[in-house]
Design an enzyme around this catalytic site. Structure first.
Site, mmCIF file in Angstrom:
data_model
loop_
_atom_site.group_PDB
_atom_site.id
_atom_site.type_symbol
_atom_site.label_atom_id
_atom_site.label_comp_id
_atom_site.label_asym_id
_atom_site.label_seq_id
_atom_site.Cartn_x
_atom_site.Cartn_y
_atom_site.Cartn_z
ATOM 1 N N LYS A 190 1.000 71.928 12.669
ATOM 2 C CA LYS A 190 0.718 71.239 13.937
ATOM 3 C C LYS A 190 2.007 70.587 14.407
ATOM 4 O O LYS A 190 2.601 69.774 13.683
ATOM 5 C CB LYS A 190 -0.361 70.175 13.751
ATOM 6 C CG LYS A 190 -1.766 70.736 13.750
ATOM 7 C CD LYS A 190 -2.791 69.611 13.797
ATOM 8 C CE LYS A 190 -4.204 70.164 13.734
ATOM 9 N NZ LYS A 190 -5.213 69.091 13.648
ATOM 10 N N HIS B 30 -0.270 54.193 11.707
ATOM 11 C CA HIS B 30 -1.276 55.264 11.743
ATOM 12 C C HIS B 30 -2.130 55.319 10.467
ATOM 13 O O HIS B 30 -3.360 55.333 10.518
ATOM 14 C CB HIS B 30 -0.595 56.613 11.986
ATOM 15 C CG HIS B 30 -1.548 57.759 11.956
ATOM 16 N ND1 HIS B 30 -2.484 57.968 12.955
ATOM 17 C CD2 HIS B 30 -1.762 58.739 11.041
ATOM 18 C CE1 HIS B 30 -3.207 59.039 12.660
ATOM 19 N NE2 HIS B 30 -2.791 59.519 11.501
ATOM 20 N N HIS C 102 -10.246 59.399 11.674
ATOM 21 C CA HIS C 102 -9.292 59.455 12.783
ATOM 22 C C HIS C 102 -9.889 59.090 14.146
ATOM 23 O O HIS C 102 -9.155 58.656 15.027
ATOM 24 C CB HIS C 102 -8.634 60.834 12.853
ATOM 25 C CG HIS C 102 -7.537 61.010 11.832
ATOM 26 N ND1 HIS C 102 -7.768 60.981 10.482
ATOM 27 C CD2 HIS C 102 -6.196 61.192 11.969
ATOM 28 C CE1 HIS C 102 -6.621 61.159 9.832
ATOM 29 N NE2 HIS C 102 -5.662 61.278 10.710
ATOM 30 N N ARG D 212 11.737 81.311 22.334
ATOM 31 C CA ARG D 212 10.366 81.778 22.058
ATOM 32 C C ARG D 212 10.007 81.710 20.575
ATOM 33 O O ARG D 212 9.106 82.396 20.111
ATOM 34 C CB ARG D 212 10.125 83.188 22.585
ATOM 35 C CG ARG D 212 10.260 83.292 24.090
ATOM 36 C CD ARG D 212 9.508 84.477 24.634
ATOM 37 N NE ARG D 212 9.653 84.527 26.084
ATOM 38 C CZ ARG D 212 10.644 85.136 26.714
ATOM 39 N NH1 ARG D 212 11.571 85.777 26.018
ATOM 40 N NH2 ARG D 212 10.703 85.131 28.020
ATOM 41 N N ARG E 93 -10.957 72.595 9.095
ATOM 42 C CA ARG E 93 -9.762 71.748 9.235
ATOM 43 C C ARG E 93 -10.089 70.403 9.886
ATOM 44 O O ARG E 93 -9.396 69.412 9.670
ATOM 45 C CB ARG E 93 -8.676 72.492 10.019
ATOM 46 C CG ARG E 93 -7.364 71.729 10.043
ATOM 47 C CD ARG E 93 -6.187 72.578 10.462
ATOM 48 N NE ARG E 93 -4.967 71.776 10.448
ATOM 49 C CZ ARG E 93 -3.743 72.240 10.577
ATOM 50 N NH1 ARG E 93 -3.538 73.533 10.735
ATOM 51 N NH2 ARG E 93 -2.696 71.439 10.554
ATOM 52 N N GLU F 112 -8.074 75.096 13.298
ATOM 53 C CA GLU F 112 -9.123 74.077 13.410
ATOM 54 C C GLU F 112 -10.346 74.553 14.192
ATOM 55 O O GLU F 112 -10.806 73.899 15.123
ATOM 56 C CB GLU F 112 -8.558 72.787 14.019
ATOM 57 C CG GLU F 112 -9.397 71.572 13.670
ATOM 58 C CD GLU F 112 -8.715 70.253 13.999
ATOM 59 O OE1 GLU F 112 -7.544 70.062 13.638
ATOM 60 O OE2 GLU F 112 -9.380 69.412 14.615
ATOM 61 N N GLU G 248 -3.507 58.345 4.011
ATOM 62 C CA GLU G 248 -3.814 59.784 4.135
ATOM 63 C C GLU G 248 -4.116 60.392 2.760
ATOM 64 O O GLU G 248 -4.907 61.323 2.654
ATOM 65 C CB GLU G 248 -2.652 60.532 4.795
ATOM 66 C CG GLU G 248 -2.323 60.086 6.217
ATOM 67 C CD GLU G 248 -3.231 60.706 7.289
ATOM 68 O OE1 GLU G 248 -4.169 61.449 6.941
ATOM 69 O OE2 GLU G 248 -2.997 60.420 8.482
ATOM 70 N N HIS H 111 -7.816 56.468 16.101
ATOM 71 C CA HIS H 111 -7.163 56.677 17.393
ATOM 72 C C HIS H 111 -7.550 55.584 18.387
ATOM 73 O O HIS H 111 -6.720 55.129 19.178
ATOM 74 C CB HIS H 111 -7.484 58.070 17.939
ATOM 75 C CG HIS H 111 -6.813 59.159 17.140
ATOM 76 N ND1 HIS H 111 -7.315 60.433 17.057
ATOM 77 C CD2 HIS H 111 -5.689 59.150 16.385
ATOM 78 C CE1 HIS H 111 -6.521 61.164 16.281
ATOM 79 N NE2 HIS H 111 -5.527 60.407 15.865
ATOM 80 N N ASN I 166 -9.663 65.111 9.775
ATOM 81 C CA ASN I 166 -9.697 64.005 10.737
ATOM 82 C C ASN I 166 -10.633 62.887 10.291
ATOM 83 O O ASN I 166 -10.969 62.012 11.097
ATOM 84 C CB ASN I 166 -10.117 64.514 12.117
ATOM 85 C CG ASN I 166 -9.133 65.537 12.649
ATOM 86 O OD1 ASN I 166 -7.929 65.359 12.490
ATOM 87 N ND2 ASN I 166 -9.639 66.603 13.224
ATOM 88 N N LYS J 105 -4.668 70.261 1.356
ATOM 89 C CA LYS J 105 -4.394 70.604 2.750
ATOM 90 C C LYS J 105 -4.063 72.081 2.875
ATOM 91 O O LYS J 105 -4.528 72.753 3.811
ATOM 92 C CB LYS J 105 -3.260 69.743 3.319
ATOM 93 C CG LYS J 105 -2.988 70.109 4.775
ATOM 94 C CD LYS J 105 -2.477 69.007 5.629
ATOM 95 C CE LYS J 105 -2.447 69.471 7.081
ATOM 96 N NZ LYS J 105 -1.832 68.517 7.966
#
Ligand code: GLY
Length: 376
Positions: A148, A271, A253, A126, A246, A242, A190, A257, A250, A232
């Protein structure tokens, strides 16, 4: 390495606050950095085979300096590792290694290992604490910071995961020396994104120093990583899960994607390359919508070109689907809300914002023109 050469960027999240340490030589100091977190002198390291061959011995020695031992599991390199089978293998290995609730898991690798190890730590007993030691530029400036974690499934990328913040991030700039040029530049996509989304002065700095830092200047690399991480960290501290700001991270992105899906998530388009092309498209779209000055997209493209980076659809080898199919792939993005696609657009360099008000015909025309450019 002297203490003064290493810089610290705090991520201010109350009781879950942590430091990102940025500097050359942190791997050799890892034991001293990690020791304060430990209840007993041992850690479990999740890594991948390529990184292990390059850096595991140095980590072992760095930990031994503080009397800490390690056990390591090296998974195969590549995006395919961010999957259910490797997550199961990692978690079962951690249990067999008798990692307890008070222990610390170390992620030694790029974004794939950081995301997988972070998720394994999030669900093990956990939740156990973990330390990120990012070995790629992309992981140092983006994925190791902000909590993330997750894996990909047949339905898409990063669809299963958890927010689980690390307890410490050690971004050792010297590790970037071993990266092939293309892998370094994909991470640089990035870095540019941070300037474009929220810091025009940083973008100007990159225009000036980008080529020298790509050529290997460690002081410039450290400054680029520190500034990226600081941006960041600020955004994550204000909007950890987010709900708003946040999402600016993206930028580029939604296009990225779709392009990654169209090219099979492989070597045709990495990426950060997709992010760079996506940022260029986002600025082009912003200019066409009259949101930013007409010369801004040209400035973005010129910097990416000066860095020798992919910045147009024409730079992607092989076939691409048509505009309609690309728009369909963009609609699969996680960021779709109530069926409406959300874009990060810009009022200028350093001034990004989120909108779902992009007329479909403008989007189609943008992509048709960019695809036509490939045929010239
Ligand atoms: N990579 C985007 C984020 O961490 O929010």
């Amino acid at each position: 390495m002297s203490q003064t050469e290493c810089e610290t960027v705090p991520v201010e999240l109350g009781t879950r606050r942590y430091d990102v340490r940025v500097g050359a030589g942190l791997l050799a100091r890892a034991g001293h950095e990690i020791a304060p977190l430990l209840t007993r002198p041992r850690v479990a390291v999740l890594t991948e085979e390529t990184v292990a061959a390059l850096h595991l011995k140095a980590l072992r020695n760095g930990l031994a300096e503080a009397g800490i031992t390690l056990q390591a599991l090296a998974l195969p390199p590549g995006e395919g590792t961010k999957s259910w089978p490797h997550l199961a293998r990692a978690v079962e290995w951690l249990l067999e290694a008798q990692v307890e609730r008070g222990d610390v898991v170390v992620a030694l690798g790029g974004g794939v290992i950081g995301d997988l190890a972070g998720f394994a730590a999030a669900i093990l007993r956990r939740g156990v604490r973990f330390v990120q030691i990012p070995t790629s530029l992309l992981a140092q400036v983006d994925s190791s910071v902000g909590g993330k974690t997750g894996i990909n499934t047949a339905q898409g990328k990063n669809l299963v995961g958890a927010f689980h913040q690390p307890s410490l991030v050690l971004a050792d700039i010297a590790l970037l020396d071993t990266l092939p040029a293309r892998d370094f530049l994909t991470g640089y996509g990035e870095v540019v994104k941070y300037g474009l989304l929220g810091d025009a002065a940083f973008f100007e700095w990159l225009e000036r120093y980008g080529p020298a830092l790509a050529a290997g200047d460690r002081a410039l690399r450290q400054e680029a990583v520190r500034r990226s991480v600081a941006m960041k960290a600020g955004i994550v501290a204000r909007d950890e899960t987010e709900q708003g700001e946040r999402a600016l991270l993206n930028l580029g992105h939604t296009f990225c994607h779709a392009l990654e899906a169209a090219t099979g998530y492989g070597g045709r388009l990495l990426h950060g390359e997709g992010v760079a092309i996506g940022c260029a498209l986002a600025f082009e779209l912003s200019a066409r919508l009259g949101l930013c000055a007409q010369e801004e997209p040209g400035r973005v493209a010129a910097h990416l070109a000066a860095m020798g980076m992919k910045h147009r659809l024409a730079d992607i080898e092989g076939d691409l689907p048509g505009a309609e199919a690309l728009i369909g792939l963009m609609g699969q993005d996680k960021k779709v809300v109530d069926g409406r696609m959300r874009f990060v657009l810009a009022r200028g360099i350093g001034e990004a914002f989120v909108t779902d008000a992009v007329p479909p015909d403008m989007l189609r025309a943008l992509l048709e023109d960019a695809l036509a450019d490939r045929r010239r």
